[in-house]
Design an enzyme around this catalytic site. Structure first.
Site, PDB file in Angstrom:
ATOM      1  N   HIS A 103      89.639  35.183 -36.636  1.00  0.00           N
ATOM      2  CA  HIS A 103      89.558  33.914 -35.911  1.00  0.00           C
ATOM      3  C   HIS A 103      90.322  32.843 -36.663  1.00  0.00           C
ATOM      4  CE1 HIS A 103      86.053  33.994 -38.611  1.00  0.00           C
ATOM      5  NE2 HIS A 103      86.046  32.670 -38.581  1.00  0.00           N
ATOM      6  N   HIS A 105      90.610  28.691 -37.094  1.00  0.00           N
ATOM      7  CA  HIS A 105      89.947  27.405 -36.902  1.00  0.00           C
ATOM      8  C   HIS A 105      91.012  26.364 -36.565  1.00  0.00           C
ATOM      9  CE1 HIS A 105      86.079  28.560 -38.955  1.00  0.00           C
ATOM     10  NE2 HIS A 105      86.888  29.467 -39.474  1.00  0.00           N
TER      11      HIS A 105
END
Length: 142
Positions: A103, A105
């Site tokens: 992932h 950010h």
């Protein structure tokens, strides 16, 4: 390197087993607000493909995540009247990774306003819902 765990929290969100504040989705990528944001509009962009991190993701899936992160960043500049964007991505525990599904950010920033410490404060659901609505609208408009 450890293998991908299909029961990680982000895999559960991708399967619809856990709720989230979705802001963007296409055939390869899913993006939603972090419930413990470091700044308003803090978004997580992840591949739908099961990838533990940067070290094991297929190049095409990584490219899709990067393109979506850029879209989210541009929309966040508008939606949150940001002065800049911080992009972070961590790999393995020693690299700061906590959830082992790749992932990125994307964190909208205001000049002179420090980010909150990681995972320090859960945001109110009504605020997250309003932020998700604003960011999704900015993403749709372009």
């Amino acid at each position: 390197m450890p293998t991908y765990d299909p029961n990680n929290i982000f895999a559960k969100i991708l399967r619809g087993e856990l709720p989230c504040y979705k802001v963007y989705e296409d055939d390869k990528v899913f993006a939603f607000l972090d419930i413990m944001p470091r700044a308003p509009g803090h978004t997580l962009v992840l591949p739908k493909a099961p990838a533990r991190n940067l070290l094991d993701i297929a190049p095409g899936d990584l490219a899709a995540v990067a393109a979506a992160a850029q879209k989210v960043a541009k929309a966040a500049m508008t939606a949150f009247n940001s002065d800049g964007i911080t992009v972070q991505q961590f790999n393995e525990g020693a690299g700061g990774q906590v959830v082992f599904h790749l992932h990125v950010h994307v964190i909208p920033r205001k000049a002179g306003v420090p980010m909150k410490p990681p995972a320090s404060e859960k945001e109110k659901p009504e605020i997250l819902a309003e932020q998700a609505k604003a960011l999704a609208a900015a993403l749709q408009s372009g």
